[in-house]
Structures are given as structure tokens and as C-alpha cells.
Design an enzyme around this catalytic site. Structure first.
Site, PDB file in Angstrom:
ATOM      1  N   SER A  38       0.819  -1.227   0.000  1.00 23.75           N
ATOM      2  CA  SER A  38       0.000   0.000   0.000  1.00 23.75           C
ATOM      3  C   SER A  38       0.845   1.266   0.000  1.00 23.75           C
ATOM      4  O   SER A  38       0.330   2.353   0.193  1.00 23.75           O
ATOM      5  CB  SER A  38      -0.916   0.008   1.231  1.00 23.75           C
ATOM      6  OG  SER A  38      -0.142  -0.014   2.429  1.00 23.75           O
ATOM      7  N   ASN A 125      -2.122  -1.841  13.055  1.00 19.73           N
ATOM      8  CA  ASN A 125      -3.542  -1.499  13.037  1.00 19.73           C
ATOM      9  C   ASN A 125      -3.801  -0.130  13.666  1.00 19.73           C
ATOM     10  O   ASN A 125      -4.435   0.738  13.065  1.00 19.73           O
ATOM     11  CB  ASN A 125      -4.358  -2.568  13.763  1.00 19.73           C
ATOM     12  CG  ASN A 125      -4.375  -3.893  13.029  1.00 19.73           C
ATOM     13  OD1 ASN A 125      -3.814  -4.016  11.938  1.00 19.73           O
ATOM     14  ND2 ASN A 125      -5.000  -4.897  13.621  1.00 19.73           N
ATOM     15  N   THR A 170     -39.072  26.400 -11.678  1.00 23.30           N
ATOM     16  CA  THR A 170     -39.376  25.075 -11.135  1.00 23.30           C
ATOM     17  C   THR A 170     -39.750  24.201 -12.324  1.00 23.30           C
ATOM     18  O   THR A 170     -40.370  24.688 -13.289  1.00 23.30           O
ATOM     19  CB  THR A 170     -40.545  25.099 -10.118  1.00 23.30           C
ATOM     20  OG1 THR A 170     -41.742  25.531 -10.787  1.00 23.30           O
ATOM     21  CG2 THR A 170     -40.243  26.058  -8.966  1.00 23.30           C
ATOM     22  N   HIS A 171     -39.370  22.946 -12.278  1.00 22.79           N
ATOM     23  CA  HIS A 171     -39.596  22.026 -13.408  1.00 22.79           C
ATOM     24  C   HIS A 171     -38.967  22.558 -14.693  1.00 22.79           C
ATOM     25  O   HIS A 171     -39.415  22.216 -15.792  1.00 22.79           O
ATOM     26  CB  HIS A 171     -41.089  21.765 -13.631  1.00 22.79           C
ATOM     27  CG  HIS A 171     -41.822  21.334 -12.411  1.00 22.79           C
ATOM     28  ND1 HIS A 171     -41.842  20.031 -11.964  1.00 22.79           N
ATOM     29  CD2 HIS A 171     -42.548  22.056 -11.505  1.00 22.79           C
ATOM     30  CE1 HIS A 171     -42.559  19.948 -10.854  1.00 22.79           C
ATOM     31  NE2 HIS A 171     -42.998  21.165 -10.551  1.00 22.79           N
ATOM     32  N   SER A 292     -14.442  23.413 -30.728  1.00 22.66           N
ATOM     33  CA  SER A 292     -14.752  22.125 -31.348  1.00 22.66           C
ATOM     34  C   SER A 292     -13.717  21.813 -32.410  1.00 22.66           C
ATOM     35  O   SER A 292     -13.217  22.713 -33.093  1.00 22.66           O
ATOM     36  CB  SER A 292     -16.149  22.172 -31.979  1.00 22.66           C
ATOM     37  OG  SER A 292     -16.357  21.067 -32.825  1.00 22.66           O
ATOM     38  N   LYS A 298     -18.111  26.919 -32.282  1.00 22.30           N
ATOM     39  CA  LYS A 298     -18.476  26.450 -30.943  1.00 22.30           C
ATOM     40  C   LYS A 298     -17.635  27.081 -29.838  1.00 22.30           C
ATOM     41  O   LYS A 298     -16.442  27.303 -29.976  1.00 22.30           O
ATOM     42  CB  LYS A 298     -18.331  24.927 -30.849  1.00 22.30           C
ATOM     43  CG  LYS A 298     -19.286  24.148 -31.721  1.00 22.30           C
ATOM     44  CD  LYS A 298     -20.735  24.361 -31.308  1.00 22.30           C
ATOM     45  CE  LYS A 298     -21.058  23.762 -29.968  1.00 22.30           C
ATOM     46  NZ  LYS A 298     -20.899  22.301 -29.930  1.00 22.30           N
ATOM     47  N   GLU A 305     -19.100  21.121 -17.539  1.00 24.58           N
ATOM     48  CA  GLU A 305     -19.530  19.752 -17.838  1.00 24.58           C
ATOM     49  C   GLU A 305     -18.630  18.724 -17.151  1.00 24.58           C
ATOM     50  O   GLU A 305     -19.107  17.685 -16.672  1.00 24.58           O
ATOM     51  CB  GLU A 305     -19.533  19.539 -19.347  1.00 24.58           C
ATOM     52  CG  GLU A 305     -20.606  20.343 -20.059  1.00 24.58           C
ATOM     53  CD  GLU A 305     -20.498  20.290 -21.575  1.00 24.58           C
ATOM     54  OE1 GLU A 305     -21.431  20.769 -22.239  1.00 24.58           O
ATOM     55  OE2 GLU A 305     -19.476  19.789 -22.095  1.00 24.58           O
TER      56      GLU A 305
END
Length: 473
Positions: A38, A125, A170-171, A292, A298, A305
Site C-alpha cells: 500500500s 492497526n 421550477t420544473h 470544437s 463552438k 460539464e
């Protein structure tokens, strides 16, 4: 396994027995040894391991468990090793099994048999458990500091836009007018809770497991309380078995990272939408956008993102840790070696994303004219129309129905908002309407009227900003 910079490592070190060898006469082959090692993960603990070992061996000397002069030599050599690692004179050998083995091997190489005294009264430990907690007591406040810096960057922006009108959704449908300052302050309220979650997690993990041994402590006269105080812990772990088995603090921190990343992901979803041609609410700096390879026009919100995408890593890490622990008997099992990589990845991911998000938002420009214009049409003043009637004495359900009928009538007549109706037309729906209705349902008036605690009124948003700044100090 010590390796001085510029000096070849003696391959015989690879054949030396691991700390756990004991009664075993055969060890794993090279590939299998590397599989269970480790060092590449727990090397982050190097200075925490040295700190814990210094406190432990100093206590051993005070308690007469090892000769006092030997304890002093070990402590001094550990300090020297720390300095050599910091200045690059001593490199951590990646072929060691773990950071504990590496450091103890260096001590033994330099001090001979007395170097082996450092491990009296402890196990790997409890050594790992204390290293992990010491590391987190350093690393989590740094993460909190970055989180606070991100919140303050957002609050600075919110402060500038407490009167900048925009639609609230909303929505993903236009709902009621708010301000950009109110919207961004909403983000900050969520991030402040995240900040407090890390604070709570730190308070719970601030327990010293050193002296718990493998699971049942030690018969040697250890002074656990003094060691805990020297290491800066507020208290001892109450039970030696739980001290070794416990990884609640790992789950809690992993959960805090995942929740914070989900918040960032949702904020970035807003940014991606706002940056689109359909919204045009925000313009990200070119330094926080990409183009792009095929479409020359673009300008993509790739950083937003990516942050949104990386939230999946932290959610996955939390599930990994929950799955890792759910079937383990108390106390220690080798499975627990897998607890660190997932948490480290979540903390590293969150830290990077916070810096990226703060930088991206700090340089963003907002199309305030577009935002304000989006409040015209869509009948966002309908709720305020109903509440106007309530203030005139109409029961809310009846007021709600009246406003709904007005909206339907506007749509049929081709009006884009309620203010497009004349007073004569409005009175057909209710005799309670007066000329003051037109002033009451402008976007700015709708916002100003919502001055209850938590509302979007400029004065109230300024109060929220002030409270949030105090909470993250």
C-alpha cells in the site's frame, strides 16, 4: 528500504522480511507482494506516521518501557528523516510494503537494534488508524478553506447582483421573478451546509486510537492520554476494538465530498443551460471554455460539464466504501486497506473542482438585459396577482382560481402578461382589482414584496449574504 537521492537501492532490501512476517518462513512472490502493498497510497501519511511515532516512542521512554536515551535517539532520528524527505535527500522507496515498514526499516538501518524499539506497545492497526486521522485533521481543514474561498467568490458575485432581475424556475419552467443575487446565494446556502458537514465530521474523528494495538490494547504501561494530547487529539477512542474497526469517519467524509460534488454538479447544470443560445444568460471566459475540432463556431462550457461529470466519481467512491465495510466482522480485516484510495480520490476531486468552479464563476459575465427580458411573458406575475386579491380579502383558493382564469383569458386573447389587460377586462374577473395592480405585478415589485426571511428582496438577500459569510469564517 531507504533510498538516498542519486544512490542505487540495494536489492537485498526487497528480500527483507515484512513487519508481519513473524512465524512465516515464506512470503509472497514479487507480483503478489506488490499486489498487497500500500506504499503508493499511504505514503501521504509519511509525516503523520513520523509525528505519531515520535510521540509514541517519547512516551515509551518516559514510561521506562524502553531506555530513555534510546527513545531520545529514535525521536531525533525520526525528525532527521522527516527533514531529509522534505528537502528531497531521502526518497520514499515505492518497493516497500507500506510507509510504516519504510520508516522502521530506515530507523533500523541507521540505529541498529534500538531502531526496532519504536514499535513496542503498538500494532500496524492502531498505527495506521492514528496516521489516517492525523492526516485528515490536516487535510480536511484545507478542503474547508477551499470550499470557503469558493463560497466567498460566489457571494461577491451575488452582492453585485442583488437587484439584477431574472426568472426563477421550477420544473425548468419560468415560475416567479427572483434576482441573480438570490439565485447565487441559494448555491452558497447549500455549500455552507457542506462546509458544516466537514466540520461535524472532523469533530467526530478527533479521537486517538494509538495504544489500541491490534484490537485489545497492550499489557505494557502505556500513557495513552498524554500521547493523545501531544498529537492534538481531543479525546481517546473509547473502545480499543472499535478504534481499529471504525471507518465511520471515512464514510462520513466520503459522503460529505459526494454531497458537495452533487451540489456543484447541479450548479454546473445551471451554467450549461445559461450558456446555451436558448438562454444566453451567461458568457464564460474563453479561458474557461473550449472549442470544437470540427465546428469552428463552438464555445463549449467544458469545465462546467467536467465538474458535473466528476460528481459520479465521488458517488462511486462512497458506494465503494459502503460496500467495502458492510460485510466485515469487527475488528481489523485486510479489506480495510482499500479504504484510503477511494477517500483520497474524492477529496482530491472535490478540491480540484472547487478551484475550477471558483475560477470559472469569478470571470463569468452575465447578460442582465437578457435575464430581465425573460421575466416578460410566461405569466410569472400570476402568483402575485393571486396574492394581491388575498390582500383585498379574497380567500386564497378563490384568488388562485381567478388568477388561473385570467392567465387562460390572456393566452386566448394573445396577451403575453397580465398587465396587458385593461382595468375593465380585469374587473370582469374580480371587482377587487384597482389601478395599483399594475405596479404590484412588475418583476421588480414582485421581488421587493418578497422580503420575508429567505426571500429574494434585495435587502433580504444582503442579509443572507452577511449571515453566510459569518458561518464560513
Amino acid at each position: 528500504m531507504a533510498k538516498n537521492k542519486g544512490q542505487k537501492t540495494n536489492d537485498s532490501h526487497l528480500k527483507s522480511k515484512p513487519l508481519w512476517a513473524g512465524r512465516l518462513t515464506q512470503g509472497p512472490e514479487e507480483e503478489a507482494f506488490a499486489f498487497q502493498a500500500s506504499i503508493n497510497i499511504d505514503k501521504r501519511f509519511v509525516f503523520d506516521d513520523i509525528k505519531g511515532s515520535k510521540a509514541h516512542v517519547s512516551m515509551l521512554g518516559r514510561q521506562g518501557i524502553v531506555p530513555k536515551d534510546s527513545a531520545e535517539r529514535i525521536a531525533l532520528e525520526l525528525e532527521k528523516i522527516a527533514g531529509e524527505i522534505k528537502n528531497g535527500k531521502l526518497e520514499i522507496d515505492s518497493r516497500a510494503e507500506d510507509i510504516h515498514t519504510f520508516l522502521e526499516t530506515v530507523l533500523t538501518e541507521r540505529l541498529g537494534e534500538s531502531g526496532k524499539m519504536v514499535h513496542a506497545g503498538r500494532s500496524r492497526n492502531d498505527q495506521t488508524a492514528v496516521d489516517f486521522r492525523l492526516y485528515l485533521k490536516r487535510a480536511v481543514p484545507q478542503l474547508q478553506s477551499q470550499l470557503a474561498a469558493t463560497i466567498n467568490t460566489l457571494l461577491d458575485t451575488a452582492q453585485l447582483h442583488v437587484t439584477s432581475v431574472m426568472p426563477g424556475y421550477t420544473h425548468l419552467q419560468r415560475a416567479q421573478p427572483v434576482t441573480l443575487g438570490h439565485h447565487i446565494t441559494a448555491w452558497c446556502a447549500a455549500l455552507e451546509r457542506d462546509h458544516s458537514r466537514f466540520r461535524d465530521a472532523l469533530a467526530r474523528l478527533d479521537e486517538c486510537p494509538l495504544g489500541s494495538g491490534a484490537l485489545a490494547g497492550s499489557a505494557l504501561p502505556l500513557d495513552r492520554k498524554t500521547v493523545a494530547q501531544e498529537l492534538g487529539f481531543k479525546r481517546l477512542c473509547i473502545n480499543s476494538m472499535d478504534a481499529i474497526a471504525d471507518r465511520d469517519f471515512v464514510l462520513e467524509l466520503s459522503g460529505a465530498c459526494a454531497i458537495t460534488m452533487v451540489h456543484l454538479s447541479r450548479f454546473c447544470e445551471d451554467i450549461v443551460l445559461w450558456a446555451s443560445e436558448e438562454f444566453k444568460y451567461i458568457e464564460l471566459s474563453e479561458s474557461w471554455s473550449t472549442g470544437s475540432s470540427i465546428m469552428p463556431q463552438k464555445k463549449n462550457p467544458d469545465f462546467a460539464e467536467l465538474i458535473r461529470g466528476k460528481s459520479g466519481r465521488t458517488a462511486g467512491n462512497l458506494v465503494t466504501l459502503l460496500t467495502l465495510l458492510k460485510g466485515l466482522p469487527y475488528a481489523y480485516n485486510k479489506d480495510l486497506q482499500e479504504d484510503k484510495e477511494a477517500l483520497f480520490d474524492s477529496m482530491d476531486t472535490l478540491n480540484a473542482c472547487l478551484r475550477m468552479f471558483a475560477g470559472m464563476m469569478g470571470s463569468a459575465k452575465f447578460n442582465l438585459k437578457r435575464m430581465k427580458g425573460a421575466c416578460s411573458g410566461g405569466f410569472m406575475e400570476a402568483t402575485d396577482t393571486a396574492e394581491y386579491l388575498v390582500r383585498k380579502g379574497l380567500p386564497f383558493r378563490a384568488a388562485h382560481g381567478t388568477a388561473a382564469l385570467i392567465v387562460r383569458g390572456c393566452i386566448e386573447a394573445g396577451h403575453k402578461n397580465i398587465s396587458g389587460l385593461s382595468m375593465v377586462e380585469l374587473k370582469k374577473y374580480s371587482k377587487l382589482f384597482e389601478e395599483d395592480i399594475y405596479k404590484a405585478i412588475t418583476p421588480a415589485a414582485c421581488i421587493k414584496a418578497r422580503d420575508l426571511p429567505g426571500g429574494p428582496a434585495p435587502k433580504e438577500v444582503r442579509r443572507q449574504i452577511k449571515i453566510l459569510r459569518k458561518k464560513i469564517v
